[in-house]
Design an enzyme around this catalytic site. Sequence first.
Site, PDB file in Angstrom:
ATOM      1  N   HIS A 307      31.690  10.817  -7.876  1.00 35.16           N
ATOM      2  CA  HIS A 307      33.033  10.670  -8.419  1.00 35.16           C
ATOM      3  C   HIS A 307      33.540  12.037  -8.832  1.00 35.16           C
ATOM      4  CE1 HIS A 307      36.409   9.227 -10.789  1.00 35.16           C
ATOM      5  NE2 HIS A 307      36.288   8.128 -10.083  1.00 35.16           N
ATOM      6  N   ASP A 364      33.189   1.298  -7.018  1.00 34.86           N
ATOM      7  CA  ASP A 364      33.379   0.665  -5.715  1.00 34.86           C
ATOM      8  C   ASP A 364      32.081   0.271  -5.048  1.00 34.86           C
ATOM      9  OD1 ASP A 364      36.075   0.533  -5.737  1.00 34.86           O
ATOM     10  OD2 ASP A 364      36.340   2.568  -4.997  1.00 34.86           O
TER      11      ASP A 364
HETATM   12  N1  CMC Z   1      27.014  11.250  -0.336  1.00 35.59           N
HETATM   13  C1  CMC Z   1      26.379  12.410  -0.099  1.00 35.59           C
HETATM   14  N2  CMC Z   1      26.718  13.604  -0.645  1.00 35.59           N
HETATM   15  C2  CMC Z   1      27.770  13.607  -1.457  1.00 35.59           C
HETATM   16  C3  CMC Z   1      28.504  12.440  -1.768  1.00 35.59           C
HETATM   17  C4  CMC Z   1      28.088  11.232  -1.169  1.00 35.59           C
HETATM   18  N3  CMC Z   1      28.754  10.098  -1.444  1.00 35.59           N
HETATM   19  N4  CMC Z   1      29.499  12.744  -2.633  1.00 35.59           N
HETATM   20  C5  CMC Z   1      29.417  14.061  -2.851  1.00 35.59           C
HETATM   21  N5  CMC Z   1      28.376  14.585  -2.149  1.00 35.59           N
HETATM   22  C6  CMC Z   1      27.907  15.993  -2.182  1.00 35.59           C
HETATM   23  C7  CMC Z   1      28.826  16.887  -1.390  1.00 35.59           C
HETATM   24  O1  CMC Z   1      28.392  17.014  -0.040  1.00 35.59           O
HETATM   25  C8  CMC Z   1      28.698  18.174  -2.163  1.00 35.59           C
HETATM   26  O2  CMC Z   1      27.471  18.771  -1.836  1.00 35.59           O
HETATM   27  P1  CMC Z   1      27.318  20.392  -1.802  1.00 35.59           P
HETATM   28  O3  CMC Z   1      27.545  20.826  -3.221  1.00 35.59           O
HETATM   29  O4  CMC Z   1      25.945  20.620  -1.296  1.00 35.59           O
HETATM   30  O5  CMC Z   1      28.388  20.881  -0.856  1.00 35.59           O
HETATM   31  C9  CMC Z   1      28.612  17.730  -3.615  1.00 35.59           C
HETATM   32  O6  CMC Z   1      28.004  16.417  -3.545  1.00 35.59           O
HETATM   33  C10 CMC Z   1      29.943  17.653  -4.352  1.00 35.59           C
HETATM   34  O7  CMC Z   1      30.822  16.827  -3.589  1.00 35.59           O
HETATM   35  P2  CMC Z   1      32.387  17.046  -3.496  1.00 35.59           P
HETATM   36  O8  CMC Z   1      32.877  16.403  -2.240  1.00 35.59           O
HETATM   37  O9  CMC Z   1      32.710  18.477  -3.724  1.00 35.59           O
HETATM   38  O10 CMC Z   1      32.874  16.226  -4.759  1.00 35.59           O
HETATM   39  P3  CMC Z   1      34.353  15.784  -5.040  1.00 35.59           P
HETATM   40  O11 CMC Z   1      34.487  15.680  -6.505  1.00 35.59           O
HETATM   41  O12 CMC Z   1      35.325  16.637  -4.287  1.00 35.59           O
HETATM   42  O13 CMC Z   1      34.424  14.318  -4.347  1.00 35.59           O
HETATM   43  C11 CMC Z   1      34.182  11.994  -4.001  1.00 35.59           C
HETATM   44  C12 CMC Z   1      34.255  13.123  -5.040  1.00 35.59           C
HETATM   45  C13 CMC Z   1      34.318  10.656  -4.705  1.00 35.59           C
HETATM   46  C14 CMC Z   1      35.361  12.117  -3.020  1.00 35.59           C
HETATM   47  C15 CMC Z   1      32.845  12.107  -3.221  1.00 35.59           C
HETATM   48  O14 CMC Z   1      31.770  11.979  -4.134  1.00 35.59           O
HETATM   49  C16 CMC Z   1      32.715  11.067  -2.105  1.00 35.59           C
HETATM   50  O15 CMC Z   1      33.164  11.331  -0.976  1.00 35.59           O
HETATM   51  N6  CMC Z   1      32.111   9.871  -2.406  1.00 35.59           N
HETATM   52  C17 CMC Z   1      32.041   8.803  -1.422  1.00 35.59           C
HETATM   53  C18 CMC Z   1      33.352   8.028  -1.394  1.00 35.59           C
HETATM   54  C19 CMC Z   1      33.542   7.143  -2.614  1.00 35.59           C
HETATM   55  O16 CMC Z   1      32.641   6.402  -3.008  1.00 35.59           O
HETATM   56  N7  CMC Z   1      34.770   7.187  -3.180  1.00 35.59           N
HETATM   57  C20 CMC Z   1      35.151   6.304  -4.290  1.00 35.59           C
HETATM   58  C21 CMC Z   1      35.359   7.029  -5.582  1.00 35.59           C
HETATM   59  S1  CMC Z   1      35.477   5.877  -6.955  1.00 35.59           S
HETATM   60  C22 CMC Z   1      36.939   5.031  -6.686  1.00 35.59           C
HETATM   61  C23 CMC Z   1      38.128   5.799  -7.104  1.00 35.59           C
HETATM   62  O17 CMC Z   1      38.327   5.941  -8.332  1.00 35.59           O
HETATM   63  O18 CMC Z   1      38.852   6.263  -6.209  1.00 35.59           O
END
Ligand code: CMC
Length: 428
Positions: A307, A364
């Site tokens: 998240h 989710d």
């Molecule tokens: N599976 C594997 N690796 C992950 C995941 C995941 N679900 N989420 C983040 N990472 C890794 C990412 O690759 C990165 O690694 P590194 O530092 O080595 O490059 C690190 O963790 C940080 O990730 P980020 O993408 O920079 O984090 P963010 O804050 O930009 O993204 C997120 C947050 C929710 C978009 C992301 O965690 C994600 O894509 N999760 C899966 C989709 C999901 O479940 N979304 C629903 C969110 S809750 C509902 C809502 O409120 O919208």
Amino acid sequence: MSETAKIELDGKVYEFPVIEGTEKEKAIDISNLRSKTGYITLDTGYKNTGATTSNITFLDGEEGILKYRGYPIEQLAEKATFLEVAYLLIYGDLPTKTQLDNFNRDITNHTLVHEDVKQFFEAYPAKAHPMGVLSSIICSLSTFYPESLDPNRSTEAKNLTILRLMGKVPTLAAWAYKNAMRHPFMYPRNDFDYCKNFLHMMFALPTQDQEIDPVVVDALNKLLILHADHEQNCSTSTVRIVGSSQANLYATIASGIAALWGPLHGGANQAVIEMLEKIHLDGGDVDKWVLKAKDKDDSFRLMGFGHRVYKNFDPRATIIKKACDDVLEKLQINDPLLDIAKKLEKVALEDDYFKSRNLYPNVDFYSGIIYKALGIPTEMFTVMFALGRLPGWIAQWKEMTENNEPIGRPRQIYTGHVLRNYVPIEQR
Ligand code: CMC
């Protein structure tokens, strides 16, 4: 003297006020940074940027705290009805009995949609995703209520649009599903409460009334409350930014629905079930898929994990996990996808990759499983999220308009060509 932040640029020191919220969060107010210094800030994805001050929702991602108008989410999910929470978000305080009765009455007065709207549904293909249908039909409502085109017309007119949206969105959401099933639409039952009426429109048929299990009604009430607001997330920021151009509220909410649709936001609940099904069909080897999620050359991510704000635990996930266990037990559901989900959850809590990046199951992860248990089809999951988030979007839009916030218009740092002269096509 109140606290200030100093920024030194080109040998000159500039001071900016520090502002503090009621929960002691601090921000450097850089509203006049560009006019004072000529500089802007760069923050892709707005990870450190406060777009507004707001008194609707507080969340602390480190501590896993979420409150609506000061009330902890745990208390609201346990004790309140969704309509009470909707009232709280939109109007600022919990309603008295009379206020709630009037709110309920006003909403039920608007649950019917214009009969002409039914024809729109017929034009969509049977396989149309209900989020696409919902978003476009909500936008189309503005054509039925031309007086809503000016969102600042009057407080009464504004409130009428709010009540119309609260009343009609469940009807339209259920009809989007009925349309996909090519089943006849069920009209709203105004003698049922908000959640029960929605379930009736989804599952009843003109030929047979559907017994609606109170366990399902309770679970839906809880799920909608948990999704009702989440401060400045992607869809809410979209709502505020579209609304800031003084677009009408129907168009503004439709834009929020479009933003919510993506799998990184509300679409994650659908993506979670699709992922669990894929793992199941592939033989259920959880470790293999965890390795894929950790592989930087593989685009696969564990849906329902991580998240942007919660870096410890998602308080909504804690509540929903318990509700999920209760529902599965009460409805006596044994789902192989749940076993896979439990294994994934265990891995995430133990594996260094997930621990070091603070990746925990989010709301989710469990909401997909619970919706499946309630008999809601996968493609409707994000619609359910939209139904819950509606009062939050409305509240945020209302606050933004009442505060006369300026049009949202971020800046950029241009990195393209400086100047190129046009070359006729034959010479390229
Ligand atoms: N599976 C594997 N690796 C992950 C995941 C995941 N679900 N989420 C983040 N990472 C890794 C990412 O690759 C990165 O690694 P590194 O530092 O080595 O490059 C690190 O963790 C940080 O990730 P980020 O993408 O920079 O984090 P963010 O804050 O930009 O993204 C997120 C947050 C929710 C978009 C992301 O965690 C994600 O894509 N999760 C899966 C989709 C999901 O479940 N979304 C629903 C969110 S809750 C509902 C809502 O409120 O919208």
